[in-house]
Design a protein around this motif. Structure first.
Motif: not given
Lengths: 108, 121
Positions: B2-9
């Motif tokens: 599983v890979q979860l990549v956040e963005s937008g901070g």
């Protein structure tokens, strides 16, 4: 909401020693739905234990969880260098889910 | 895996808005329940909210401090999870983690690396 307290705040131990961490709930945790997470410095948390005593996939057997009702324990049987981290408990038996403030396990 | 990549901070003024996104892979996203958890600098973990899969009804629930200001949504065609944050306050400053729920209704079984949101004038 259920409030969790963790003790001690900081645990100073040497590699190879046994670590015993406590998590106490303000009221009984339904179905003993209590999880433990490890957070190493600069990293995201990682799930260790769910259901109070079931290790998550890939978690070494030196980690064990126990307890029921309002009192829960995470034990690390023999500390490895990578185990020095902050540990959080979380109850998920009642909404909202809540986390304890954490116990830091540091190298003595 | 599983890979979860956040963005937008980023940096936003009090009262402002920001939208975070989380791109998921290695997971059957359309049946996954997803959540957001945040961590203020030097502090502990705080659950923000959770969205069920559409097949399980798609219900969303929020923590009291963000209810009415934050909105969680998902796009199963793109395998993405979003967090729209409005009326931001200084106390919303934190690293926001996208997590995949597993083993229990609110257990965060997999975590992204997080994205930092700073609310300051």
């Amino acid at each position: 909401e259920i409030v969790l307290t963790q003790s001690p705040g900081t645990l100073s131990l040497s590699p190879g020693e046994r670590a015993t961490l406590s998590c106490r709930a303000s009221q009984s945790v339904p179905s003993n739905y209590l999880a433990w997470y490890q957070q190493r410095p600069g990293q995201a948390p990682r799930l260790l234990i769910h259901g109070a005593s079931t290790r998550a996939t890939g978690i070494p057997d030196r980690f064990s969880g126990s307890g029921s009702g309002t009192d829960f324990t995470l034990t690390v049987s023999r500390l490895e260098p990578e185990d020095f981290a902050v540990y959080y408990c979380q109850q998920y038996g009642a909404s909202p889910p809540t986390f304890g403030p954490g116990t830091k396990v540091e190298i003595k | 895996e599983v890979q979860l990549v956040e963005s937008g901070g980023g940096l936003v003024k009090p009262g402002g808005s920001l939208r975070l996104s989380c791109a998921a892979s290695g997971i059957t996203f359309n049946v996954a329940w997803m959540s957001w958890v945040r961590q203020a600098p030097g502090k502990g973990l705080e659950w923000v909210g959770r969205i069920k899969s559409k097949t399980d009804g798609g219900a969303i629930d929020y923590a009291a401090p963000v209810k009415g200001r934050f909105t969680i949504s998902r796009d199963d065609s793109k395998n993405t999870l979003d967090l729209q944050m409005n009326s931001l306050k200084t106390e919303d400053t934190a690293v926001y983690y996208c997590t995949a729920v597993g083993y229990g209704d609110y257990v965060s079984a997999s975590w992204g690396r997080g994205t930092l949101v700073t609310v300051s004038s």
